[in-house]
Enzyme design. Structure first.
Site, PDB file in Angstrom:
ATOM      1  N   CYS A   1      13.622 -18.872 -37.468  1.00  0.00           N
ATOM      2  CA  CYS A   1      14.251 -18.376 -38.696  1.00  0.00           C
ATOM      3  C   CYS A   1      15.717 -18.795 -38.809  1.00  0.00           C
ATOM      4  O   CYS A   1      16.343 -18.597 -39.844  1.00  0.00           O
ATOM      5  CB  CYS A   1      14.155 -16.856 -38.767  1.00  0.00           C
ATOM      6  SG  CYS A   1      14.995 -16.040 -37.408  1.00  0.00           S
TER       7      CYS A   1
ATOM      8  N   CYS B   1      12.589 -10.090 -34.226  1.00  0.00           N
ATOM      9  CA  CYS B   1      14.013  -9.795 -34.422  1.00  0.00           C
ATOM     10  C   CYS B   1      14.515  -8.873 -33.299  1.00  0.00           C
ATOM     11  O   CYS B   1      15.646  -9.015 -32.833  1.00  0.00           O
ATOM     12  CB  CYS B   1      14.239  -9.150 -35.781  1.00  0.00           C
ATOM     13  SG  CYS B   1      13.277  -9.916 -37.106  1.00  0.00           S
TER      14      CYS B   1
END
Ligand code: FES
Length: 145
Positions: A36, A106
């Site tokens: 990402c 994350c």
């Protein structure tokens, strides 16, 4: 309508704790997620007794990454390095009241940033940073038993 994020995630995203830098940090970890493109930098100030006296972070990333780093700093502040090593991304997710499946990575980035900062700390005090890998490996085996 309730979104995919818990109130705790929203709280830590909107009002992140311990954001910033520590000028005299003795452990700094920088990790990125190539998928990402998000980046997290974590600063640790560990005292002579091996206790995390201060911790700060800077995250250029999604809301879940910011909330994960914020929560992670709260979970390790005041803890001994041995306890800090035990912090898994799962514990961060639990403390946040959950994360959507697509956002699990994350929280992994927060665990990795702490790991990298601890390795840097061991290097700075003249010890082999491999200690961190060995400890993590041992803990994983313990959990999987
Ligand atoms: Fe990249 Fe969350 S989407 S860290």
């Amino acid at each position: 309508m309730k979104g995919p994020y818990s109130d705790k995630v929203m709280d830590h995203f909107m009002t992140p704790r311990n954001m910033g830098e520590i000028a005299d940090a003795n452990g700094v970890g920088l990790v990125g997620n190539p998928a990402c493109g998000d980046v997290m930098k974590l600063f640790l100030k560990i005292n002579d007794n091996g206790v995390v006296e201060n911790v700060k972070f800077k995250t250029f990333g999604c809301g879940a990454a910011i909330a994960s780093s914020s929560m992670a700093t709260e979970l390790i502040k005041g803890k001994k390095v041995e306890e800090v090593m035990e912090l898994t991304n799962q514990a961060i997710i639990e403390a946040l009241g959950g994360l959507p499946p697509t956002k699990i990575h994350c929280s992994v980035m927060a665990e990795e940033a702490i790991e990298a900062a601890l390795k840097d700390y061991y290097k700075n005090i003249g010890k082999d940073p491999k200690i961190v890998d060995e400890m993590k490996e041992k803990l994983k085996n313990k959990i999987n038993q």
